[in-house]
Design a protein around this motif. Sequence first.
Motif, mmCIF file in Angstrom:
data_model
loop_
_atom_site.group_PDB
_atom_site.id
_atom_site.type_symbol
_atom_site.label_atom_id
_atom_site.label_comp_id
_atom_site.label_asym_id
_atom_site.label_seq_id
_atom_site.Cartn_x
_atom_site.Cartn_y
_atom_site.Cartn_z
ATOM 1 N N PHE A 5 0.852 -1.185 0.000
ATOM 2 C CA PHE A 5 0.000 0.000 0.000
ATOM 3 C C PHE A 5 0.885 1.231 0.000
ATOM 4 O O PHE A 5 1.883 1.279 0.719
ATOM 5 N N PRO A 6 0.533 2.236 -0.799
ATOM 6 C CA PRO A 6 1.329 3.452 -0.803
ATOM 7 C C PRO A 6 1.362 4.100 0.577
ATOM 8 O O PRO A 6 2.370 4.660 0.984
ATOM 9 N N ALA A 7 0.264 3.986 1.303
ATOM 10 C CA ALA A 7 0.198 4.546 2.659
ATOM 11 C C ALA A 7 -0.962 3.892 3.368
ATOM 12 O O ALA A 7 -1.917 3.461 2.730
ATOM 13 N N PRO A 8 -0.888 3.786 4.704
ATOM 14 C CA PRO A 8 -2.048 3.265 5.435
ATOM 15 C C PRO A 8 -3.297 4.101 5.160
ATOM 16 O O PRO A 8 -3.205 5.304 4.929
ATOM 17 N N VAL A 9 -4.442 3.436 5.202
ATOM 18 C CA VAL A 9 -5.706 4.043 4.811
ATOM 19 C C VAL A 9 -6.651 4.069 6.009
ATOM 20 O O VAL A 9 -6.697 3.118 6.772
ATOM 21 N N THR A 10 -7.416 5.161 6.145
ATOM 22 C CA THR A 10 -8.485 5.254 7.139
ATOM 23 C C THR A 10 -9.820 5.127 6.421
ATOM 24 O O THR A 10 -10.017 5.736 5.364
ATOM 25 N N LEU A 11 -10.724 4.320 6.983
ATOM 26 C CA LEU A 11 -12.043 4.109 6.393
ATOM 27 C C LEU A 11 -13.116 4.597 7.360
ATOM 28 O O LEU A 11 -12.916 4.555 8.577
ATOM 29 N N GLU A 12 -14.241 5.028 6.812
ATOM 30 C CA GLU A 12 -15.349 5.539 7.636
ATOM 31 C C GLU A 12 -16.629 4.784 7.276
ATOM 32 O O GLU A 12 -16.880 4.517 6.101
ATOM 33 N N THR A 13 -17.432 4.476 8.295
ATOM 34 C CA THR A 13 -18.788 3.968 8.067
ATOM 35 C C THR A 13 -19.740 4.864 8.855
ATOM 36 O O THR A 13 -19.305 5.835 9.479
#
Length: 185
Positions: A5-13
Amino acid sequence: MNEPFPAPVTLETDRLTLRPPTAEDVDALTAACQDPEIQRWTVVPSPYRRADAEFFVEKLAAPGWAQGSATWCVVERTTGELVGTQALSHRGPGRAEIGYWATAGARGRGLTLEAVREVCRWGFAERGLRRIDWTAYVGNEPSHRLAVKAGFTVEGVLRSWAEQRGVFHDVWMGSLLAGEAGLPG
Ligand SMILES: CC(C)(COP(=O)(O)OP(=O)(O)OC[C@H]1O[C@@H](n2cnc3c(N)ncnc32)[C@H](O)[C@@H]1OP(=O)(O)O)[C@@H](O)C(=O)NCCC(=O)NCCS
Protein backbone atom coordinates in the motif's frame (compact mmCIF):
# COMPACT_ATOMS: atom_id res chain seq x y z
CA MET A 1 -3.37 -6.39 -2.44
CA ASN A 2 -0.59 -7.73 -4.63
CA GLU A 3 1.52 -4.67 -4.07
CA PRO A 4 2.46 -2.68 -1.00
CA PHE A 5 0.00 0.00 0.00
CA PRO A 6 1.33 3.45 -0.80
CA ALA A 7 0.20 4.55 2.66
CA PRO A 8 -2.05 3.27 5.43
CA VAL A 9 -5.71 4.04 4.81
CA THR A 10 -8.48 5.25 7.14
CA LEU A 11 -12.04 4.11 6.39
CA GLU A 12 -15.35 5.54 7.64
CA THR A 13 -18.79 3.97 8.07
CA ASP A 14 -21.99 5.33 9.61
CA ARG A 15 -20.85 4.62 13.17
CA LEU A 16 -17.18 3.73 12.88
CA THR A 17 -13.72 4.93 11.99
CA LEU A 18 -11.25 2.25 10.93
CA ARG A 19 -7.75 3.65 11.31
CA PRO A 20 -4.22 2.26 11.47
CA PRO A 21 -3.24 1.30 15.03
CA THR A 22 -0.95 3.68 16.92
CA ALA A 23 0.89 3.71 20.24
CA GLU A 24 -2.18 5.45 21.73
CA ASP A 25 -4.19 2.24 21.22
CA VAL A 26 -1.88 0.05 23.30
CA ASP A 27 -3.78 0.36 26.59
CA ALA A 28 -7.17 -0.32 24.98
CA LEU A 29 -5.77 -3.24 22.94
CA THR A 30 -4.23 -4.73 26.08
CA ALA A 31 -7.52 -4.45 27.98
CA ALA A 32 -9.59 -5.86 25.10
CA CYS A 33 -7.34 -8.88 24.57
CA GLN A 34 -7.78 -10.07 28.17
CA ASP A 35 -11.16 -11.35 26.94
CA PRO A 36 -11.25 -15.18 26.98
CA GLU A 37 -13.26 -15.34 23.75
CA ILE A 38 -10.63 -13.37 21.82
CA GLN A 39 -7.92 -15.62 23.24
CA ARG A 40 -9.97 -18.73 22.47
CA TRP A 41 -10.75 -18.00 18.83
CA THR A 42 -7.76 -15.98 17.55
CA VAL A 43 -3.98 -16.20 17.54
CA VAL A 44 -3.41 -13.40 20.04
CA PRO A 45 -0.91 -14.40 22.73
CA SER A 46 -2.31 -15.93 25.92
CA PRO A 47 -1.71 -14.58 28.50
CA TYR A 48 -1.83 -11.19 26.76
CA ARG A 49 0.51 -8.50 28.06
CA ARG A 50 1.07 -4.84 27.28
CA ALA A 51 4.24 -5.80 25.37
CA ASP A 52 2.06 -7.93 23.08
CA ALA A 53 -0.04 -4.90 22.15
CA GLU A 54 3.12 -2.87 21.55
CA PHE A 55 4.43 -5.66 19.31
CA PHE A 56 1.09 -5.73 17.44
CA VAL A 57 1.16 -1.98 16.79
CA GLU A 58 4.85 -1.57 15.98
CA LYS A 59 5.96 -4.87 14.48
CA LEU A 60 2.84 -6.38 12.91
CA ALA A 61 0.34 -3.69 11.94
CA ALA A 62 2.67 -0.85 10.90
CA PRO A 63 5.08 -2.82 8.67
CA GLY A 64 2.21 -4.97 7.38
CA TRP A 65 0.88 -2.16 5.21
CA ALA A 66 4.15 -2.10 3.23
CA GLN A 67 3.80 -5.86 2.66
CA GLY A 68 0.20 -5.71 1.41
CA SER A 69 -1.61 -6.55 4.64
CA ALA A 70 -3.92 -3.93 6.12
CA THR A 71 -4.76 -3.68 9.81
CA TRP A 72 -7.15 -1.28 11.49
CA CYS A 73 -8.29 -0.34 14.95
CA VAL A 74 -12.07 0.04 14.83
CA VAL A 75 -13.25 3.04 16.86
CA GLU A 76 -16.84 4.07 17.58
CA ARG A 77 -17.03 7.66 16.44
CA THR A 78 -19.44 8.96 19.10
CA THR A 79 -17.34 7.73 22.02
CA GLY A 80 -13.84 7.47 20.51
CA GLU A 81 -13.57 4.02 22.11
CA LEU A 82 -11.87 1.00 20.59
CA VAL A 83 -14.55 -1.55 19.66
CA GLY A 84 -12.43 -4.02 17.69
CA THR A 85 -9.84 -4.64 15.04
CA GLN A 86 -10.02 -5.63 11.40
CA ALA A 87 -7.34 -7.02 9.12
CA LEU A 88 -7.11 -7.85 5.45
CA SER A 89 -4.03 -9.98 4.83
CA HIS A 90 -2.49 -10.78 1.46
CA ARG A 91 -2.80 -14.47 0.61
CA GLY A 92 -2.07 -14.61 -3.14
CA PRO A 93 -2.78 -12.83 -6.43
CA GLY A 94 -6.06 -10.92 -5.97
CA ARG A 95 -6.78 -12.81 -2.75
CA ALA A 96 -6.73 -11.69 0.87
CA GLU A 97 -8.08 -13.07 4.16
CA ILE A 98 -10.24 -11.05 6.52
CA GLY A 99 -9.77 -11.26 10.28
CA TYR A 100 -11.53 -9.50 13.12
CA TRP A 101 -12.45 -9.36 16.76
CA ALA A 102 -14.77 -7.11 18.77
CA THR A 103 -14.31 -5.95 22.35
CA ALA A 104 -16.56 -7.91 24.70
CA GLY A 105 -18.62 -4.83 25.61
CA ALA A 106 -19.26 -3.81 22.00
CA ARG A 107 -20.66 -7.11 20.71
CA GLY A 108 -24.17 -7.73 19.45
CA ARG A 109 -24.74 -4.24 18.01
CA GLY A 110 -23.84 -4.94 14.40
CA LEU A 111 -20.59 -2.97 14.66
CA THR A 112 -18.37 -5.80 13.43
CA LEU A 113 -20.72 -6.54 10.54
CA GLU A 114 -20.59 -2.84 9.59
CA ALA A 115 -16.79 -2.89 9.70
CA VAL A 116 -16.49 -6.18 7.74
CA ARG A 117 -18.73 -4.82 4.99
CA GLU A 118 -16.57 -1.72 4.65
CA VAL A 119 -13.30 -3.67 4.64
CA CYS A 120 -14.67 -5.96 1.93
CA ARG A 121 -15.96 -3.02 -0.12
CA TRP A 122 -12.53 -1.39 0.10
CA GLY A 123 -10.72 -4.60 -0.79
CA PHE A 124 -12.79 -5.19 -3.91
CA ALA A 125 -13.40 -1.63 -5.08
CA GLU A 126 -10.13 0.03 -4.20
CA ARG A 127 -7.62 -2.84 -4.07
CA GLY A 128 -8.98 -4.88 -6.96
CA LEU A 129 -9.34 -8.12 -5.04
CA ARG A 130 -10.99 -11.10 -6.71
CA ARG A 131 -11.68 -13.11 -3.55
CA ILE A 132 -11.67 -12.53 0.19
CA ASP A 133 -11.15 -15.62 2.36
CA TRP A 134 -12.77 -16.07 5.76
CA THR A 135 -11.61 -18.80 8.14
CA ALA A 136 -12.67 -19.61 11.68
CA TYR A 137 -11.90 -22.52 13.95
CA VAL A 138 -14.73 -25.03 13.66
CA GLY A 139 -17.26 -24.21 16.38
CA ASN A 140 -16.93 -20.43 16.32
CA GLU A 141 -20.62 -19.87 15.74
CA PRO A 142 -20.67 -16.06 16.26
CA SER A 143 -17.99 -15.59 13.61
CA HIS A 144 -19.79 -18.03 11.29
CA ARG A 145 -23.10 -16.15 11.60
CA LEU A 146 -21.34 -12.85 10.99
CA ALA A 147 -19.57 -14.11 7.86
CA VAL A 148 -22.82 -15.47 6.40
CA LYS A 149 -24.58 -12.16 7.15
CA ALA A 150 -21.77 -10.35 5.34
CA GLY A 151 -22.42 -12.51 2.27
CA PHE A 152 -19.66 -15.10 2.57
CA THR A 153 -20.24 -18.62 1.27
CA VAL A 154 -18.93 -21.30 3.62
CA GLU A 155 -17.16 -23.83 1.41
CA GLY A 156 -16.19 -26.55 3.83
CA VAL A 157 -13.81 -27.71 6.51
CA LEU A 158 -10.03 -27.67 6.17
CA ARG A 159 -8.68 -30.26 8.55
CA SER A 160 -5.74 -29.50 10.85
CA TRP A 161 -5.27 -26.22 8.96
CA ALA A 162 -4.59 -23.34 11.34
CA GLU A 163 -1.98 -23.19 14.06
CA GLN A 164 -2.87 -21.48 17.32
CA ARG A 165 -0.05 -21.41 19.86
CA GLY A 166 1.33 -24.79 18.80
CA VAL A 167 -2.06 -26.51 18.36
CA PHE A 168 -3.60 -27.16 14.94
CA HIS A 169 -7.33 -26.63 14.45
CA ASP A 170 -9.83 -27.66 11.81
CA VAL A 171 -11.23 -24.51 10.20
CA TRP A 172 -14.30 -23.49 8.28
CA MET A 173 -13.22 -21.90 5.01
CA GLY A 174 -15.44 -19.36 3.29
CA SER A 175 -15.17 -16.74 0.61
CA LEU A 176 -16.72 -13.59 -0.77
CA LEU A 177 -16.08 -12.88 -4.44
CA ALA A 178 -16.01 -9.53 -6.20
CA GLY A 179 -19.54 -8.77 -7.34
CA GLU A 180 -21.23 -10.65 -4.50
CA ALA A 181 -23.16 -9.11 -1.59
CA GLY A 182 -24.00 -6.00 -3.59
CA LEU A 183 -20.38 -5.02 -3.96
CA PRO A 184 -18.97 -3.81 -7.26
CA GLY A 185 -17.65 -6.57 -9.53
C1 LIG B 1 -17.29 -12.93 16.21
C2 LIG B 1 -17.37 -11.50 16.75
C3 LIG B 1 -16.29 -10.65 16.09
C4 LIG B 1 -18.75 -10.92 16.39
O1 LIG B 1 -18.72 -9.54 16.78
P1 LIG B 1 -20.04 -8.67 17.05
O2 LIG B 1 -19.61 -7.26 17.17
O3 LIG B 1 -20.82 -9.26 18.16
O4 LIG B 1 -20.84 -8.88 15.69
P2 LIG B 1 -22.13 -8.03 15.28
O5 LIG B 1 -22.66 -7.26 16.42
O6 LIG B 1 -21.81 -7.31 14.02
O7 LIG B 1 -23.14 -9.18 14.95
C5 LIG B 1 -23.50 -10.05 16.02
C6 LIG B 1 -24.98 -10.03 16.30
O8 LIG B 1 -25.49 -8.73 16.54
C7 LIG B 1 -26.75 -8.61 15.86
N1 LIG B 1 -27.05 -7.18 15.66
C8 LIG B 1 -27.48 -6.39 16.65
N2 LIG B 1 -27.68 -5.15 16.19
C9 LIG B 1 -27.36 -5.17 14.88
C10 LIG B 1 -27.37 -4.16 13.87
N3 LIG B 1 -27.74 -2.90 14.10
N4 LIG B 1 -26.96 -4.48 12.61
C11 LIG B 1 -26.58 -5.75 12.33
N5 LIG B 1 -26.56 -6.73 13.27
C12 LIG B 1 -26.96 -6.46 14.53
C13 LIG B 1 -26.52 -9.44 14.65
O9 LIG B 1 -27.74 -9.81 14.07
C14 LIG B 1 -25.77 -10.60 15.21
O10 LIG B 1 -26.64 -11.51 15.81
P3 LIG B 1 -26.36 -13.07 15.87
O11 LIG B 1 -24.96 -13.28 16.46
O12 LIG B 1 -27.41 -13.59 16.73
O13 LIG B 1 -26.37 -13.56 14.46
C15 LIG B 1 -17.22 -11.46 18.30
O14 LIG B 1 -18.09 -12.39 18.85
C16 LIG B 1 -15.80 -11.74 18.77
O15 LIG B 1 -14.98 -10.83 18.85
N6 LIG B 1 -15.50 -13.01 19.13
C17 LIG B 1 -14.18 -13.37 19.67
C18 LIG B 1 -13.08 -13.25 18.62
C19 LIG B 1 -13.44 -13.99 17.35
O16 LIG B 1 -14.05 -15.04 17.37
N7 LIG B 1 -13.00 -13.44 16.20
C20 LIG B 1 -13.24 -14.07 14.90
C21 LIG B 1 -12.24 -15.13 14.63
S1 LIG B 1 -12.64 -15.99 13.09
